[in-house]
Design a protein around this motif. Structure first.
Motif, PDB file in Angstrom:
ATOM      1  N   GLU A  63      35.890   2.882 -33.717  1.00  0.00           N
ATOM      2  CA  GLU A  63      36.311   4.259 -33.455  1.00  0.00           C
ATOM      3  C   GLU A  63      35.940   4.686 -32.028  1.00  0.00           C
ATOM      4  OE1 GLU A  63      34.332   6.857 -36.143  1.00  0.00           O
ATOM      5  OE2 GLU A  63      35.144   8.673 -35.202  1.00  0.00           O
ATOM      6  N   HIS A  64      34.783   4.285 -31.582  1.00  0.00           N
ATOM      7  CA  HIS A  64      34.311   4.667 -30.242  1.00  0.00           C
ATOM      8  C   HIS A  64      34.500   3.543 -29.225  1.00  0.00           C
ATOM      9  CE1 HIS A  64      31.975   6.950 -33.261  1.00  0.00           C
ATOM     10  NE2 HIS A  64      32.181   7.965 -32.438  1.00  0.00           N
ATOM     11  N   ARG A  66      32.541   1.027 -28.822  1.00  0.00           N
ATOM     12  CA  ARG A  66      31.223   0.803 -28.229  1.00  0.00           C
ATOM     13  C   ARG A  66      30.454  -0.198 -29.101  1.00  0.00           C
ATOM     14  NH1 ARG A  66      32.953   3.391 -24.576  1.00  0.00           N
ATOM     15  NH2 ARG A  66      31.867   4.941 -23.268  1.00  0.00           N
TER      16      ARG A  66
END
Ligand SMILES: [Zn+2]
Length: 311
Positions: A63-64, A66
């Motif tokens: 989602e990020h 990261r």
């Protein structure tokens, strides 16, 4: 940078190596400050995608986009010693160049107590290297001064790392936001208090524990090998930052200061774990934090080894 979560009084995870217990003392789990390609300039997306099933959510957030990393210390207790390996970011440190460590106020000391030790119990502190996220709890702020957090401890620093990291002697360290401020508030006060022991080469703590040079991530980086009743562990500091490097040992992080040496050292340490059955205890792997390593063709493979819950 966004922090996914700060640990709040989790149950302590404990591993046993022979007669020695090892507890994780967590400071924070969150997102790496940079996208994966900036964190690992050598990153190959295909490898990340191939391992995605087990990387999400503890090691990668799609989602990020990261990588997820932890910052923790290791509390090692033998019949003779109570040792802390690496000291996270620490509280109230001015780190404007590193938002993840700037002016923190975490309950790390409570986590240490939950793991069964007070600051007075620690007799040895080992910093694998002197980057800001490994020296923070060396000191704490008391009456406006930085004083050693562990009043009885000897702090082991590599002499080579200390010489390289001292901003008064090395303009490179002075200009490095990972190093200059951290040295002044988290290393120098320990030296001035007479609690530092500078080590050269291999250094035996006792029959079971050996500190060894492992240059690459930094020039004076060291690791700790533990062998107790036929069982082994390797505390590898930042020789690895993320479990994907087990599968891609040639990936350096953006923070590795000697890139070619870092690759050679990483491979050597993973080979030691695979060959001698040493469990790998890194500082930044997400849950469950500890892994067994096996050789796999040109690289290696890992199997996570969860600790048991305590407290
Ligand atoms: Zn680190």
């Amino acid at each position: 940078m966004v922090t996914a979560s700060t640990t709040t009084a989790p149950a302590t995870q404990v591993w046993t190596i022979g007669t020695t217990s090892v507890a994780r003392v967590g400071e924070q789990i969150g997102f790496a400050s940079f996208p994966p390609e900036q964190f690992f300039p050598d990153l190959d997306r295909a490898l990340l995608e191939r391992h995605r099933a087990w990387l999400v959510p503890d090691h990668y957030s799609p989602e990020h986009d990261r990588l997820v990393t932890s910052v923790h210390s290791w509390l090692i207790r033998t019949p003779r010693h109570t040792i802390l390996v690496d000291c996270c970011g620490g509280n109230h440190k001015e780190r404007p160049g590193a938002p993840r460590f700037h002016r923190l106020d975490t309950p790390w000391l409570e986590h240490l107590r939950a793991a069964g030790a007070t600051p007075e119990d620690i007799d040895i502190v080992l910093c694998t290297h002197l980057h800001a996220d490994h020296v923070g709890w060396n000191t704490q702020l008391r009456d406006g001064r930085w004083v050693p957090t562990f009043p009885r401890a000897k702090y082991l620093f590599s002499r080579r790392e200390n010489e390289f990291g001292d901003p008064r002697r090395n303009p490179v360290a002075d200009a490095d936001p990972q190093r200059g401020p951290a040295y002044r508030d988290s290393v120098l006060p320990v030296i001035e208090a007479g609690q530092a022991v500078l080590i050269d080469g291999a250094h035996a703590i006792d029959d079971a524990m050996l500190v060894e040079p492992a240059a690459g991530h930094t020039p004076g980086h060291v690791v700790l090998k533990l062998a107790d009743r036929g069982e082994r562990a390797l505390f590898c500091g930042d020789a690895l930052h993320h479990p994907l490097q087990v599968y891609a040992p040639h990936w350096n992080s953006r923070f590795c200061e000697l890139p070619e040496e870092a690759r050679v050292t990483r491979r050597r340490l993973l080979g030691h774990c695979a060959g001698d059955g040493a469990l790998l205890f890194p500082v930044h792997f997400g849950a469950p934090h500890v892994a067994a390593i096996a050789a796999a063709g040109e690289a290696f493979a890992l199997r996570f080894v969860p600790g048991r819950s305590h407290g």
